[in-house]
Design an enzyme around this catalytic site. Sequence first.
Site: not given
Ligand code: PLP
Length: 382
Positions: A43, A273
């Site tokens: 993702k 800044y």
């Molecule tokens: C993002 C996510 C993961 C992976 O999590 P990490 O901490 O990056 O390993 C696994 N399961 C679900 C449902 C997630 O949303």
Amino acid sequence: MGVRFAPVPVRPTFAQIDADALMHNLRALAERTSHGQVLAVVKADGYGHGAVRAGRAFIEAGAWGLAVALLEEAVELREAGVLEPILVLGGVYPGYEDLALRHDLSMVVWEPEQCERLAAARRRPGGRAARVHLKLDSGMGRLGVRPEAFQAMLERADLREATDGKLEGILTHLACADDEEDPVSEGQLDLFERACEQLSQAGFEATRRHAANSAGTLRYARSHYDLVRPGLALYGVSPTPGAASDLALRPAMRVISRIAGLRTMPAGQGISYGHLTHLRRETRVAIVPFGYEDGFPRRASAHAQVLIQGRRCRVLGAITMDTTLVDVTDLEVVRVGEPVVLLGDDPSHATAQPITVAELARWSGLILHEVLCGISPRVPRT
Ligand SMILES: *Cc1c(COP(=O)(O)O)cnc(C)c1O
């Protein structure tokens, strides 16, 4: 004769993605389990590494399938030619069931309305059984059927109709697996195992059980079940210090730029800044074309360092939208065009301490995921 233009000039700031490192990490995590089955989370554009590029690397290294948050992320992967299972963790938006079925996507389901809509899609001409992963909320309090409602969910006729009585998976998500003292995960897994029993008693065929994010994969063998579901660790970042020290995970992203200008400024000069910093000495200042819009967190301004010539150099004053100023007074000869490492190791100085995601997180008060996903799409990936 047409006018010929020079190629568009490109700012010399890039994120270099190491596909070998991604593959190495996938295999290392797979070996950590007894079954070797990994549902690789890609993702957020593969945590900033490029979902298609990262997804292909993970599949080549043996991943069972890929997981994304959004339906459109899944469609992007299918359209890029990924044939393996793709799980939509965030569920399918109402009205897009047909699209998900057409692309043969697997989807997380936890609400009665999702069952109704999938059963309706099954009934339409060209409809077919959905690949469903039923989600239990064992304590995350986000998505998932509450334990007390799980039995009723299993008894729904539309769930059976939508899936032909076959669930592809059952999952839950751990809320605190990356806490050093984690009082929550074992109880979550107890609830999950109870739900898995209910599932088989309800006559659903054997399905894949999965619960482990990166921290679960690394810290709780009990949470491995049939599949593990890591994200962060696949990109070479350990969710807790030390959790993966024996795995030699390899960070897969290096962010690199070049010095765009150099100037010498007098002691006492306020800089950038808000004049957060006044120079304490006459200072040689390097201008680096990388700013918070690129993902260099502005809140890291007071602490951030970069690597030039393999040496750590301090950021001066506030990180701005497109530009960061760096103190190079202590380097002997510095030239415009020299490489600057903003994240990762220095390819020409192997002994230099890499700039890690964990450091950037500490300097900025962000979590590891935010730093990695924060490297902006305007930084070209190479
Ligand atoms: C993002 C996510 C993961 C992976 O999590 P990490 O901490 O990056 O390993 C696994 N399961 C679900 C449902 C997630 O949303």
